[in-house]
Scaffold this motif. Structure first.
Motif, mmCIF file in Angstrom:
data_model
loop_
_atom_site.group_PDB
_atom_site.id
_atom_site.type_symbol
_atom_site.label_atom_id
_atom_site.label_comp_id
_atom_site.label_asym_id
_atom_site.label_seq_id
_atom_site.Cartn_x
_atom_site.Cartn_y
_atom_site.Cartn_z
ATOM 1 N N LEU A 19 0.843 -1.187 0.000
ATOM 2 C CA LEU A 19 0.000 0.000 0.000
ATOM 3 C C LEU A 19 0.881 1.242 0.000
ATOM 4 N N ILE A 20 0.628 2.143 -0.953
ATOM 5 C CA ILE A 20 1.362 3.396 -1.046
ATOM 6 C C ILE A 20 0.494 4.470 -0.416
ATOM 7 N N PRO A 21 0.931 5.321 0.456
ATOM 8 C CA PRO A 21 2.303 5.592 0.851
ATOM 9 C C PRO A 21 2.759 4.889 2.124
ATOM 10 N N SER A 22 1.882 4.132 2.806
ATOM 11 C CA SER A 22 2.239 3.578 4.114
ATOM 12 C C SER A 22 3.278 2.463 4.055
ATOM 13 N N GLY A 23 3.328 1.725 2.942
ATOM 14 C CA GLY A 23 4.261 0.612 2.830
ATOM 15 C C GLY A 23 3.756 -0.673 3.456
ATOM 16 N N LYS A 24 2.516 -0.686 3.936
ATOM 17 C CA LYS A 24 1.956 -1.894 4.549
ATOM 18 C C LYS A 24 1.605 -2.922 3.479
ATOM 19 N N ALA A 25 1.719 -4.194 3.837
ATOM 20 C CA ALA A 25 1.337 -5.281 2.935
ATOM 21 C C ALA A 25 -0.176 -5.459 2.985
ATOM 22 N N VAL A 26 -0.801 -5.606 1.817
ATOM 23 C CA VAL A 26 -2.250 -5.736 1.712
ATOM 24 C C VAL A 26 -2.573 -7.002 0.922
ATOM 25 N N PRO A 27 -3.426 -7.893 1.492
ATOM 26 C CA PRO A 27 -3.854 -9.058 0.721
ATOM 27 C C PRO A 27 -5.000 -8.665 -0.210
ATOM 28 N N LEU A 28 -4.930 -9.112 -1.470
ATOM 29 C CA LEU A 28 -5.955 -8.800 -2.462
ATOM 30 C C LEU A 28 -6.579 -10.073 -2.999
ATOM 31 N N ASP A 29 -7.852 -9.986 -3.377
ATOM 32 C CA ASP A 29 -8.451 -11.079 -4.137
ATOM 33 C C ASP A 29 -7.725 -11.142 -5.474
ATOM 34 N N VAL A 30 -7.627 -12.327 -6.054
ATOM 35 C CA VAL A 30 -6.849 -12.477 -7.286
ATOM 36 C C VAL A 30 -7.584 -11.986 -8.530
ATOM 37 N N SER A 31 -8.872 -11.740 -8.427
ATOM 38 C CA SER A 31 -9.632 -11.221 -9.571
ATOM 39 C C SER A 31 -10.095 -9.803 -9.283
ATOM 40 N N PRO A 32 -9.942 -8.903 -10.251
ATOM 41 C CA PRO A 32 -10.422 -7.538 -10.049
ATOM 42 C C PRO A 32 -11.945 -7.501 -10.053
ATOM 43 N N ASP A 33 -12.528 -6.461 -9.450
ATOM 44 C CA ASP A 33 -13.976 -6.304 -9.399
ATOM 45 C C ASP A 33 -14.308 -4.818 -9.425
ATOM 46 N N PRO A 34 -14.989 -4.333 -10.481
ATOM 47 C CA PRO A 34 -15.277 -2.906 -10.578
ATOM 48 C C PRO A 34 -16.304 -2.421 -9.562
ATOM 49 N N SER A 59 -10.904 6.776 -3.000
ATOM 50 C CA SER A 59 -12.126 7.080 -2.265
ATOM 51 C C SER A 59 -12.803 8.286 -2.914
ATOM 52 N N GLY A 60 -14.036 8.524 -2.525
ATOM 53 C CA GLY A 60 -14.775 9.683 -2.995
ATOM 54 C C GLY A 60 -14.906 9.747 -4.505
ATOM 55 N N HIS A 61 -14.687 10.937 -5.038
ATOM 56 C CA HIS A 61 -14.832 11.184 -6.471
ATOM 57 C C HIS A 61 -13.865 10.333 -7.291
ATOM 58 N N ASP A 62 -12.636 10.165 -6.802
ATOM 59 C CA ASP A 62 -11.641 9.347 -7.516
ATOM 60 C C ASP A 62 -12.122 7.902 -7.668
ATOM 61 N N LEU A 63 -12.730 7.364 -6.616
ATOM 62 C CA LEU A 63 -13.228 5.987 -6.666
ATOM 63 C C LEU A 63 -14.415 5.880 -7.616
ATOM 64 N N THR A 64 -15.307 6.846 -7.578
ATOM 65 C CA THR A 64 -16.462 6.844 -8.478
ATOM 66 C C THR A 64 -16.017 6.863 -9.936
ATOM 67 N N GLU A 65 -15.074 7.739 -10.262
ATOM 68 C CA GLU A 65 -14.559 7.805 -11.629
ATOM 69 C C GLU A 65 -13.850 6.516 -12.038
ATOM 70 N N ALA A 66 -13.073 5.946 -11.122
ATOM 71 C CA ALA A 66 -12.353 4.710 -11.422
ATOM 72 C C ALA A 66 -13.324 3.556 -11.657
ATOM 73 N N ARG A 67 -14.393 3.487 -10.875
ATOM 74 C CA ARG A 67 -15.385 2.424 -11.063
ATOM 75 C C ARG A 67 -16.103 2.581 -12.400
ATOM 76 N N ASP A 68 -16.435 3.821 -12.762
ATOM 77 C CA ASP A 68 -17.069 4.060 -14.058
ATOM 78 C C ASP A 68 -16.154 3.604 -15.192
ATOM 79 N N ARG A 69 -14.879 3.947 -15.096
ATOM 80 C CA ARG A 69 -13.919 3.554 -16.138
ATOM 81 C C ARG A 69 -13.758 2.026 -16.188
ATOM 82 N N ALA A 70 -13.693 1.381 -15.021
ATOM 83 C CA ALA A 70 -13.534 -0.077 -14.968
ATOM 84 C C ALA A 70 -14.739 -0.783 -15.591
#
Length: 101
Positions: A19-34, A59-70
């Motif tokens: 995770l940027i910028p904290s540097g923490k390790a984050v587990p993710l599902d192997v398939s993306p989901d919009p 989050s917020g507006h950035d997440l909404t736009e990213a979901r629309d694009r996905a």
């Protein structure tokens, strides 16, 4: 995506990212989901050729736009959104018979 890894709780396959910028390790599902995804994932290759997976939480507006694009461009690798595994881990969800007060 690197070596496969598995959740210790539910045994589903996961992928690790930093995770940027904290540097923490984050587990993710192997398939993306919009619909459920909140992370934008990038791969960085260092000078030795080592490839590292990094994510930025949206989050917020950035997440909404990213979901629309996905949704509009599902084949575009750059527009995919990734789900933190803790949001879908079956072992972490309350049992259906449990009630919350």
């Amino acid at each position: 995506m690197g070596r496969p890894a598995w959740c210790r709780e539910c045994r589903h396959e996961i992928a690790w990212a930093t995770l940027i910028p904290s540097g923490k390790a984050v587990p993710l599902d192997v398939s993306p989901d919009p619909e459920l995804g909140i992370y934008h994932r990038r791969f960085i290759t260092d000078s030795t050729g080592r490839r590292t997976s990094t994510v930025v939480q949206l989050s917020g507006h950035d997440l909404t736009e990213a979901r629309d694009r996905a949704r509009r461009y599902p084949a575009d690798r750059e527009s995919r959104l990734w789900v933190p595994h803790f949001a879908t881990c079956s072992a972490r969800r309350p049992h259906p018979t449990e009630t919350t007060r």
